[in-house]
Design an enzyme around this catalytic site. Structure first.
Site, PDB file in Angstrom:
ATOM      1  N   SER A   6     -51.647  60.944 -56.787  1.00 33.18           N
ATOM      2  CA  SER A   6     -52.699  60.871 -57.475  1.00 33.18           C
ATOM      3  C   SER A   6     -53.927  60.312 -57.467  1.00 33.18           C
ATOM      4  O   SER A   6     -53.898  59.506 -56.537  1.00 33.18           O
ATOM      5  CB  SER A   6     -52.617  60.173 -59.207  1.00 33.18           C
ATOM      6  N   HIS A  31     -52.766  65.828 -57.644  1.00 34.09           N
ATOM      7  CA  HIS A  31     -53.542  65.485 -59.249  1.00 34.09           C
ATOM      8  C   HIS A  31     -54.477  64.861 -59.265  1.00 34.09           C
ATOM      9  O   HIS A  31     -54.816  63.859 -57.996  1.00 34.09           O
ATOM     10  CB  HIS A  31     -52.206  64.513 -59.517  1.00 34.09           C
ATOM     11  N   ASP A  33     -58.054  63.808 -61.277  1.00 26.79           N
ATOM     12  CA  ASP A  33     -58.684  63.087 -62.136  1.00 26.79           C
ATOM     13  C   ASP A  33     -59.577  62.991 -62.164  1.00 26.79           C
ATOM     14  O   ASP A  33     -60.723  62.439 -62.076  1.00 26.79           O
ATOM     15  CB  ASP A  33     -57.600  61.372 -62.856  1.00 26.79           C
ATOM     16  N   MET A  35     -62.773  62.195 -64.977  1.00 28.98           N
ATOM     17  CA  MET A  35     -63.099  61.520 -66.086  1.00 28.98           C
ATOM     18  C   MET A  35     -64.829  61.630 -66.677  1.00 28.98           C
ATOM     19  O   MET A  35     -65.466  61.952 -65.135  1.00 28.98           O
ATOM     20  CB  MET A  35     -63.361  59.974 -65.744  1.00 28.98           C
ATOM     21  N   HIS A  64     -56.481  67.318 -63.767  1.00 29.71           N
ATOM     22  CA  HIS A  64     -56.710  66.479 -64.872  1.00 29.71           C
ATOM     23  C   HIS A  64     -57.442  66.723 -66.139  1.00 29.71           C
ATOM     24  O   HIS A  64     -58.451  65.113 -64.990  1.00 29.71           O
ATOM     25  CB  HIS A  64     -55.305  64.775 -64.599  1.00 29.71           C
ATOM     26  N   MET A  66     -59.849  64.723 -68.364  1.00 25.88           N
ATOM     27  CA  MET A  66     -60.057  63.736 -69.192  1.00 25.88           C
ATOM     28  C   MET A  66     -61.781  63.709 -70.073  1.00 25.88           C
ATOM     29  O   MET A  66     -61.915  63.029 -69.584  1.00 25.88           O
ATOM     30  CB  MET A  66     -59.655  62.219 -68.840  1.00 25.88           C
ATOM     31  N   MET A 135     -48.374  61.395 -71.096  1.00 30.32           N
ATOM     32  CA  MET A 135     -49.234  60.223 -70.994  1.00 30.32           C
ATOM     33  C   MET A 135     -48.795  59.364 -70.841  1.00 30.32           C
ATOM     34  O   MET A 135     -48.057  58.617 -72.222  1.00 30.32           O
ATOM     35  CB  MET A 135     -50.791  60.368 -71.612  1.00 30.32           C
ATOM     36  N   GLY A 140     -57.658  57.039 -68.287  1.00 29.11           N
ATOM     37  CA  GLY A 140     -58.251  56.647 -68.096  1.00 29.11           C
ATOM     38  C   GLY A 140     -58.816  55.823 -67.064  1.00 29.11           C
ATOM     39  O   GLY A 140     -59.484  55.351 -65.515  1.00 29.11           O
ATOM     40  N   PHE A 141     -57.399  54.879 -66.261  1.00 23.41           N
ATOM     41  CA  PHE A 141     -56.890  54.116 -65.666  1.00 23.41           C
ATOM     42  C   PHE A 141     -56.080  54.015 -64.684  1.00 23.41           C
ATOM     43  O   PHE A 141     -54.836  54.645 -65.610  1.00 23.41           O
ATOM     44  CB  PHE A 141     -57.841  52.421 -65.639  1.00 23.41           C
ATOM     45  N   GLY A 142     -56.465  54.159 -63.174  1.00 19.68           N
ATOM     46  CA  GLY A 142     -54.884  53.873 -62.582  1.00 19.68           C
ATOM     47  C   GLY A 142     -54.522  52.672 -62.382  1.00 19.68           C
ATOM     48  O   GLY A 142     -55.048  51.292 -63.163  1.00 19.68           O
ATOM     49  N   GLY A 143     -52.922  52.364 -62.731  1.00 21.41           N
ATOM     50  CA  GLY A 143     -52.064  50.340 -61.773  1.00 21.41           C
ATOM     51  C   GLY A 143     -51.446  49.863 -63.187  1.00 21.41           C
ATOM     52  O   GLY A 143     -51.828  48.763 -63.412  1.00 21.41           O
ATOM     53  N   ASP A 173     -47.093  60.873 -66.465  1.00 20.04           N
ATOM     54  CA  ASP A 173     -48.295  60.692 -66.073  1.00 20.04           C
ATOM     55  C   ASP A 173     -48.403  59.008 -66.011  1.00 20.04           C
ATOM     56  O   ASP A 173     -49.292  59.101 -67.160  1.00 20.04           O
ATOM     57  CB  ASP A 173     -50.084  61.537 -65.948  1.00 20.04           C
ATOM     58  N   GLY A 195     -49.724  57.144 -59.338  1.00 18.58           N
ATOM     59  CA  GLY A 195     -51.086  57.313 -58.251  1.00 18.58           C
ATOM     60  C   GLY A 195     -50.991  56.243 -57.477  1.00 18.58           C
ATOM     61  O   GLY A 195     -50.780  56.081 -56.087  1.00 18.58           O
TER      62      GLY A 195
HETATM   63  C1  DX5 Z   1     -54.922  57.746 -65.564  1.00 16.54           C
HETATM   64  C2  DX5 Z   1     -54.658  58.760 -65.112  1.00 16.54           C
HETATM   65  C3  DX5 Z   1     -53.971  59.000 -63.892  1.00 16.54           C
HETATM   66  C4  DX5 Z   1     -53.471  57.779 -62.995  1.00 16.54           C
HETATM   67  C5  DX5 Z   1     -52.189  57.390 -62.934  1.00 16.54           C
HETATM   68  O1  DX5 Z   1     -55.729  57.666 -66.438  1.00 16.54           O
HETATM   69  O2  DX5 Z   1     -54.229  60.488 -65.441  1.00 16.54           O
HETATM   70  O3  DX5 Z   1     -52.821  60.295 -63.009  1.00 16.54           O
HETATM   71  O4  DX5 Z   1     -54.338  58.001 -61.973  1.00 16.54           O
HETATM   72  O5  DX5 Z   1     -52.256  55.911 -61.659  1.00 16.54           O
HETATM   73  P1  DX5 Z   1     -51.007  54.948 -61.640  1.00 16.54           P
HETATM   74  O6  DX5 Z   1     -49.908  56.614 -60.967  1.00 16.54           O
HETATM   75  O7  DX5 Z   1     -51.117  54.230 -61.091  1.00 16.54           O
HETATM   76  O8  DX5 Z   1     -50.000  54.823 -62.903  1.00 16.54           O
HETATM   77 ZN    ZN Z   2     -54.025  61.995 -65.021  1.00 20.59          ZN
END
Ligand code: DX5
Ligand code: ZN
Length: 214
Positions: A6, A31, A33, A35, A64, A66, A135, A140-143, A173, A195
């Site tokens: 991602s 991927h 994302d 938003m 993707h 969102m 999901m 909305g957020f990575g990590g 994801d 990600g």
């Molecule tokens: C979150 C995104 C994901 C995100 C995943 O809303 O849809 O694609 O990048 O990040 P990780 O792998 O760090 O959870």
């Molecule tokens: Zn995603």
């Protein structure tokens, strides 16, 4: 396993270098994302940025969305040269129509479910989609931390796919790493999005190879 790193966790100040390692790596897709700050409480990047990413990337693009009303952007996603367009079930009151529009545009169509949306809502659309994206975090957020209940949803979705004869792939994801990826592989996932696990690894390409081998 199909692996889809991602871009959200990439170094946005050096996307050229990120695409260089990605193009050489065993990753299968990229991927993306998108938003809108409405459907999810964050804003990432949009089409003006992705236009350049698409030019640098030689992997199929897994987009993707969102966002609310994703049907407004079918043409923009197609113009990126995307392989797959994922829309949220929760954002599409007329999901069947949107899936048709994505197919008419010549892309694979994916439907995404938030953690609180049950797999059973897909019964009447599963034969029309090419992929279901589950999901495993709130989008909305990575990590973020992986929600363990997702493995049950993967198994349930695998059953529904078998029962209906659908050809849909199962993608997951959020919070995917070597450990959670293994659980998802055992549960029946076909595609893993990652990600932070990939982009923060000492060798992102090796992290992709590890997930691919699951
Ligand atoms: C979150 C995104 C994901 C995100 C995943 O809303 O849809 O694609 O990048 O990040 P990780 O792998 O760090 O959870
Ligand atoms: Zn995603």
């Amino acid at each position: 396993m199909i692996v889809s790193p991602s871009l959200l966790s990439a170094n946005f100040a050096d996307l050229k270098s990120e695409m260089d390692w990605l193009n050489q790596s065993p990753a299968d897709w990229l991927h993306l994302d998108i938003m809108d700050g409405v459907f999810v409480p964050n804003i990432s990047f949009g089409f003006p940025v992705l236009k350049y990413v698409a030019k640098l990337c030689n992997k199929p693009l897994d987009v993707h969305l969102m966002i609310v009303q994703p049907e407004k952007f079918v043409q923009e996603v197609k113009d990126l040269g995307a392989y797959l367009m994922n829309v949220h079930y929760e954002a599409c009151p007329h999901l069947h129509r949107v899936i048709g529009q994505i197919h008419e545009a010549g892309m694979k169509a994916g439907v995404t479910l938030n953690p609180a949306t049950p797999v059973s809502v897909l019964r009447d659309i599963i034969e029309d989609v090419d992929l279901v994206l589950l999901m495993s975090v709130n989008p909305g957020f990575g990590g973020q931390k992986f929600i363990p209940h997702t493995t049950k949803k993967v198994k349930e979705l695998r059953e529904l796919i078998k029962e209906t004869g659908s050809k849909a792939l199962i993608e997951v994801d959020g919070g995917v790493n070597a450990e959670t990826g293994k659980l998802l592989a055992e549960a029946g996932a076909d595609v893993l999005v990652a990600g932070s696990y990939v982009f923060n690894a000492p060798s992102p390409a090796e992290a992709c190879a590890l997930l691919k081998a699951l």
